[in-house]
Motif scaffolding. Structure first.
Motif, PDB file in Angstrom:
ATOM      1  N   SER A  97      38.993  26.627  49.844  1.00 32.58           N
ATOM      2  CA  SER A  97      38.596  26.874  51.226  1.00 32.58           C
ATOM      3  C   SER A  97      38.641  28.373  51.523  1.00 32.58           C
ATOM      4  N   ASP A  98      38.021  28.773  52.596  1.00 35.72           N
ATOM      5  CA  ASP A  98      38.039  30.178  53.009  1.00 35.72           C
ATOM      6  C   ASP A  98      39.467  30.608  53.355  1.00 35.72           C
ATOM      7  N   ASN A  99      39.751  31.892  53.121  1.00 34.23           N
ATOM      8  CA  ASN A  99      41.019  32.500  53.562  1.00 34.23           C
ATOM      9  C   ASN A  99      42.254  31.751  53.053  1.00 34.23           C
ATOM     10  N   LYS A 100      42.236  31.350  51.788  1.00 35.35           N
ATOM     11  CA  LYS A 100      43.309  30.516  51.235  1.00 35.35           C
ATOM     12  C   LYS A 100      44.454  31.323  50.610  1.00 35.35           C
ATOM     13  N   PHE A 101      44.139  32.447  49.936  1.00 38.96           N
ATOM     14  CA  PHE A 101      45.147  33.130  49.123  1.00 38.96           C
ATOM     15  C   PHE A 101      45.668  34.416  49.771  1.00 38.96           C
ATOM     16  N   ASP A 102      46.951  34.687  49.483  1.00 45.82           N
ATOM     17  CA  ASP A 102      47.589  35.907  49.987  1.00 45.82           C
ATOM     18  C   ASP A 102      47.239  37.128  49.137  1.00 45.82           C
ATOM     19  N   ALA A 103      46.786  36.913  47.927  1.00 46.49           N
ATOM     20  CA  ALA A 103      46.378  37.992  47.034  1.00 46.49           C
ATOM     21  C   ALA A 103      45.537  37.399  45.915  1.00 46.49           C
ATOM     22  N   VAL A 104      44.646  38.218  45.375  1.00 46.89           N
ATOM     23  CA  VAL A 104      43.809  37.811  44.239  1.00 46.89           C
ATOM     24  C   VAL A 104      43.803  38.944  43.226  1.00 46.89           C
ATOM     25  N   TYR A 105      43.844  38.588  41.953  1.00 46.24           N
ATOM     26  CA  TYR A 105      43.686  39.612  40.916  1.00 46.24           C
ATOM     27  C   TYR A 105      42.837  39.076  39.768  1.00 46.24           C
ATOM     28  N   ALA A 106      42.291  39.996  38.989  1.00 42.05           N
ATOM     29  CA  ALA A 106      41.513  39.657  37.796  1.00 42.05           C
ATOM     30  C   ALA A 106      41.816  40.707  36.743  1.00 42.05           C
ATOM     31  N   ILE A 107      42.081  40.263  35.530  1.00 42.10           N
ATOM     32  CA  ILE A 107      42.395  41.181  34.444  1.00 42.10           C
ATOM     33  C   ILE A 107      41.365  41.026  33.325  1.00 42.10           C
ATOM     34  N   GLU A 108      40.468  41.992  33.232  1.00 43.88           N
ATOM     35  CA  GLU A 108      39.446  42.027  32.187  1.00 43.88           C
ATOM     36  C   GLU A 108      38.666  40.712  32.113  1.00 43.88           C
ATOM     37  N   ALA A 109      38.332  40.166  33.260  1.00 46.14           N
ATOM     38  CA  ALA A 109      37.670  38.861  33.303  1.00 46.14           C
ATOM     39  C   ALA A 109      36.341  38.888  34.048  1.00 46.14           C
ATOM     40  N   THR A 110      36.300  39.553  35.196  1.00 45.14           N
ATOM     41  CA  THR A 110      35.087  39.500  36.021  1.00 45.14           C
ATOM     42  C   THR A 110      33.941  40.334  35.446  1.00 45.14           C
ATOM     43  N   CYS A 111      34.199  41.040  34.345  1.00 48.33           N
ATOM     44  CA  CYS A 111      33.096  41.715  33.638  1.00 48.33           C
ATOM     45  C   CYS A 111      32.122  40.677  33.084  1.00 48.33           C
ATOM     46  N   HIS A 112      32.569  39.415  32.952  1.00 48.48           N
ATOM     47  CA  HIS A 112      31.698  38.342  32.473  1.00 48.48           C
ATOM     48  C   HIS A 112      30.805  37.789  33.580  1.00 48.48           C
ATOM     49  N   ALA A 113      31.050  38.179  34.806  1.00 52.86           N
ATOM     50  CA  ALA A 113      30.231  37.680  35.914  1.00 52.86           C
ATOM     51  C   ALA A 113      28.806  38.211  35.798  1.00 52.86           C
ATOM     52  N   PRO A 114      27.805  37.343  35.926  1.00 52.11           N
ATOM     53  CA  PRO A 114      26.415  37.806  35.847  1.00 52.11           C
ATOM     54  C   PRO A 114      26.026  38.688  37.022  1.00 52.11           C
ATOM     55  N   ASP A 115      26.764  38.576  38.119  1.00 49.85           N
ATOM     56  CA  ASP A 115      26.471  39.334  39.331  1.00 49.85           C
ATOM     57  C   ASP A 115      27.794  39.778  39.957  1.00 49.85           C
ATOM     58  N   ALA A 116      28.111  41.067  39.858  1.00 55.26           N
ATOM     59  CA  ALA A 116      29.392  41.575  40.366  1.00 55.26           C
ATOM     60  C   ALA A 116      29.531  41.341  41.864  1.00 55.26           C
ATOM     61  N   HIS A 117      28.477  41.607  42.612  1.00 56.14           N
ATOM     62  CA  HIS A 117      28.537  41.428  44.057  1.00 56.14           C
ATOM     63  C   HIS A 117      28.827  39.975  44.412  1.00 56.14           C
ATOM     64  N   PHE A 143      42.810  42.529  46.873  1.00 55.22           N
ATOM     65  CA  PHE A 143      42.289  42.106  45.569  1.00 55.22           C
ATOM     66  C   PHE A 143      42.440  43.284  44.618  1.00 55.22           C
ATOM     67  N   ALA A 144      43.068  43.050  43.466  1.00 50.47           N
ATOM     68  CA  ALA A 144      43.249  44.098  42.458  1.00 50.47           C
ATOM     69  C   ALA A 144      42.683  43.617  41.134  1.00 50.47           C
ATOM     70  N   ALA A 145      42.150  44.555  40.353  1.00 55.78           N
ATOM     71  CA  ALA A 145      41.563  44.157  39.071  1.00 55.78           C
ATOM     72  C   ALA A 145      41.587  45.293  38.065  1.00 55.78           C
ATOM     73  N   TYR A 146      41.577  44.893  36.807  1.00 47.88           N
ATOM     74  CA  TYR A 146      41.260  45.788  35.702  1.00 47.88           C
ATOM     75  C   TYR A 146      39.894  45.359  35.202  1.00 47.88           C
ATOM     76  N   GLU A 147      38.921  46.260  35.268  1.00 44.33           N
ATOM     77  CA  GLU A 147      37.548  45.945  34.877  1.00 44.33           C
ATOM     78  C   GLU A 147      37.143  46.675  33.595  1.00 44.33           C
ATOM     79  N   TRP A 148      36.268  46.045  32.839  1.00 43.94           N
ATOM     80  CA  TRP A 148      35.592  46.707  31.731  1.00 43.94           C
ATOM     81  C   TRP A 148      34.382  47.439  32.317  1.00 43.94           C
ATOM     82  N   CYS A 149      34.316  48.747  32.078  1.00 39.20           N
ATOM     83  CA  CYS A 149      33.237  49.553  32.663  1.00 39.20           C
ATOM     84  C   CYS A 149      32.779  50.667  31.720  1.00 39.20           C
ATOM     85  N   MET A 150      31.563  51.105  31.920  1.00 41.75           N
ATOM     86  CA  MET A 150      31.104  52.350  31.312  1.00 41.75           C
ATOM     87  C   MET A 150      31.570  53.482  32.236  1.00 41.75           C
TER      88      MET A 150
END
Length: 311
Positions: A130-150, A166-173
């Motif tokens: 549901s909307d507005n469910k979590f107090d925090a979100v993180y992703a570690i080297e995972a959302t680079c697999h998303a076909p659409d970042a936005h 929301f905090a993340a470690y991303e794979w980037c150029m």
């Protein structure tokens, strides 16, 4: 970090999950329960660096005991368990692989966090929350697999409570990447093909996608820049240690022969040797991308969802 290779052209669809069952166990043996890289201090082991990397993320999110946290693309839940114990929070891991979830649940039980942490099988582009469910979100080297970042960041924005982060470690150029440079193009392609990634985004593209999704950028930094020991050292076949034995010349030879044997006796599905070559290709691309500083596996950002939509 766990490579979600596009195996449809390599393995029959019904055997893909069986192969990932094997690869997951292999990575757990060679990498531990957390399938990601980390900056390291001199004298610090890879696993110690990984824990510190996870603690840093938890501290930046300012997690508080009892909060409900979402791990997007959680693998078998190594970071989930570490962060839950470190911050005394309840963490839900989102994953789309049944074997990894079952293995994660077993490890949760062993670690004693099965009452406060769980897993949900779903696509992070369409989360069953549901909307507005979590107090925090993180992703570690995972959302680079998303076909659409936005689209991915927008879905994270949706399930995050207003005013939270929301905090993340991303794979980037990085900014050093030159899209006109043939060598740079080749390294980028090796990383993408070997890890089954869509077009790897630049750090600027990640930030722009976050802003378009509605987030306010609180902090952003390439954590690789200040690391006394390069994050990619564990992939260097010329550097020997117990933690990176599997990527040394001898380790790769043993792995190739093991996969060849497992495929021969039909424990591993047909085509596994070919996929193993993709894994080695991925390691080579990551190593060269890191050496030339055109790629980072740890572009960190901390972003906040405003208290109100029009803030």
């Amino acid at each position: 970090m766990f490579p979600l290779i596009n195996t449809t052209s390599v393995l029959p669809n019904y055997k893909v999950n069986k192969y990932y069952d094997l690869v997951t166990s292999f990575y757990e043996y060679g990498w531990g329960e957390s399938f990601h890289f980390a900056p390291r201090w001199k004298g610090e082991s890879l696993r110690e660096g990984i824990k510190r990397h996870e603690h840093f993320l938890a501290l930046q999110l300012a997690l508080k005991p009892g909060q409900k946290v979402l791990d997007v693309g959680c693998g078998i839940g190594g970071p989930l368990r570490e962060i839950a114990r470190f911050s005394l929070t309840s963490v839900t891991g989102l994953n789309n692989n049944e074997y990894q979830i079952s293995r994660g649940k077993e490890l949760n039980r062993i670690a004693g966090v099965d009452k406060t942490c769980d897993f949900v099988k779903a696509d992070f582009m369409k989360m069953p929350f549901s909307d507005n469910k979590f107090d925090a979100v993180y992703a570690i080297e995972a959302t680079c697999h998303a076909p659409d970042a936005h689209g991915c960041y927008k879905e994270i924005y949706r399930v995050l409570k207003p005013g939270q982060s929301f905090a993340a470690y991303e794979w980037c150029m990085t900014d050093a990447y030159d899209p006109q440079n043939k060598e740079h193009q080749h390294i980028k392609a090796e990383i993408e093909i070997g890890n089954g990634l869509p077009d790897i985004r630049t750090t600027k593209q990640c930030l722009e996608a976050l802003k378009q999704a509605g987030f306010e950028i609180i902090m952003e930094k390439d954590m690789a820049q200040d690391s006394p020991i390069p994050w990619f050292l564990s992939l260097d076949p010329n550097h020997y240690s117990l933690s990176n034995f599997r990527v040394t010349g001898i380790g790769r030879l043993i792995t190739r022969n093991l996969v060849k044997f497992l495929e021969y006796v039909k424990i591993a599905p047909q085509g596994s040797q070919r996929v193993q070559k993709f894994l080695e290709q991925a390691a080579d691309g990551l190593l060269e991308g890191g050496r030339k500083e055109i790629f980072t596996a740890m572009y960190f950002f901390l972003a906040r969802k405003p208290e109100t939509e029009n803030q």
